[in-house]
Design a protein around this motif. Sequence first.
Motif, short mmCIF file in Angstrom:
data_model
loop_
_atom_site.label_atom_id
_atom_site.label_comp_id
_atom_site.label_asym_id
_atom_site.label_seq_id
_atom_site.Cartn_x
_atom_site.Cartn_y
_atom_site.Cartn_z
N ALA A 123 21.35 71.95 -1.75
CA ALA A 123 22.70 72.44 -1.42
C ALA A 123 23.61 72.38 -2.64
N GLN A 124 23.51 71.31 -3.42
CA GLN A 124 24.31 71.21 -4.63
C GLN A 124 23.97 72.32 -5.60
N ARG A 125 22.67 72.57 -5.80
CA ARG A 125 22.26 73.62 -6.73
C ARG A 125 22.68 75.00 -6.22
N PHE A 126 22.56 75.23 -4.91
CA PHE A 126 23.00 76.50 -4.33
C PHE A 126 24.46 76.76 -4.67
N ALA A 158 26.45 78.01 5.07
CA ALA A 158 26.51 77.47 6.43
C ALA A 158 25.17 77.61 7.13
N ARG A 159 24.52 78.76 6.96
CA ARG A 159 23.24 79.02 7.63
C ARG A 159 22.13 78.11 7.08
N GLU A 160 22.07 77.97 5.75
CA GLU A 160 20.95 77.27 5.13
C GLU A 160 21.13 75.76 5.10
N PHE A 161 22.38 75.27 5.06
CA PHE A 161 22.58 73.84 4.83
C PHE A 161 23.40 73.15 5.92
N PRO A 185 23.92 67.67 10.12
CA PRO A 185 25.31 67.45 10.54
C PRO A 185 26.11 66.63 9.54
N PHE A 186 25.44 66.04 8.55
CA PHE A 186 26.12 65.20 7.56
C PHE A 186 26.31 65.91 6.22
N MET A 187 25.97 67.19 6.17
CA MET A 187 26.02 67.92 4.90
C MET A 187 27.46 68.15 4.44
N PRO A 188 27.84 67.70 3.23
CA PRO A 188 29.16 68.02 2.70
C PRO A 188 29.25 69.50 2.33
N ASP A 189 30.46 70.00 2.19
CA ASP A 189 30.66 71.38 1.77
C ASP A 189 30.71 71.41 0.24
N TYR A 190 29.54 71.38 -0.39
CA TYR A 190 29.47 71.43 -1.84
C TYR A 190 29.99 72.76 -2.38
N LEU A 191 29.86 73.83 -1.58
CA LEU A 191 30.33 75.14 -2.04
C LEU A 191 31.85 75.13 -2.20
N HIS A 192 32.55 74.59 -1.24
CA HIS A 192 34.01 74.48 -1.33
C HIS A 192 34.41 73.68 -2.57
#
Length: 318
Positions: free
Chosen positions: A235-238, A279-282, A287-294
């Motif tokens: 998710a971070q790399r994405f 949102a779809r992939e991560f 349920p604990f995934m931070p919004d790294y994209l934001h």
Amino acid sequence: MSSPASLQTSRIASAILRERDAARQELSAAWQLQVFRVEEALATGWEEHIGQVFEERFAELAARIERDVGDAVRQSAEEMNRAVRRFAVWENREQWAAALLDSLRVFCSRAALFEVGPHSLRGLRAVEGLDVPLDQAPALAAAIASRDTLVTLATAAELSIAIAGLFEAGRCAVLPVVARERVAAVLVAAGEPIETDGLEAMAALAGAALERRGRPDPLPEAAESAGDEALFLRAQRFARVHVAEIRLAKSREVVEGRAAKRLYALLKEEIDTARVAYAREFLQASPFMPDYLHAELIRTLANEDIAALGEDYPGPLA
């Protein structure tokens, strides 16, 4: 009152500045994207094929940049290719330092590398044996604290007497080498011109090589299994790769959006596409995934100024 000729000259000068800024943004994003691709290759265990990965993944990007800025980028890409191969096989601190310093010849005329200790800096390779208390080198201490590049004068007041003595008078760039949220080393580079984008790319590549042998990033406590950890890192790399791609493809819009504080309005399609994919992939996977994209949109696209995204930016994904 300004004459028509002077007004026209002013418009031309402004247009040139805008184009130059956009080109700089595009080149910076291209370097950043190259580094992220290398990090991805290293993280997924492809180091034995790193040369092939470099050529296949960066061929189109390198061709695009080369059309814009010519031989300088070709030489830089060749230097990065060599550095990637050396970073894939380094076995000790000396080999790692040599791979980094030898890769800098197209970006500066002289450089020195220092390992960061709790209270001091220890010289590596050509300056091995040089130990400098950190409180005597305020510019290096500031770069370490901020984890960001600092451009300053090569004076004793900024670098310490010992480090300043390695360089001629003039500007220098101080670059932290970050591995897993820690500044492991600091690079001082001088010469005219100093190509800070290329230097930052090489410093990031060196950090990625260290990360490959280090511990993983601290993750939320819920990420207890190896599968969870891999998901968070993906998710971070994405987030980093997609924001870098937006900067590269829409460099002029990025410059305009930052200035007018309306990045989201100008890049709505690209940002929304990335948000849906993230949102779809991560987010749906944990349920604990931070919004790294934001976070990456704020840090990289908006230069740490959330207001630059604009009032219509919807904020972090729920």
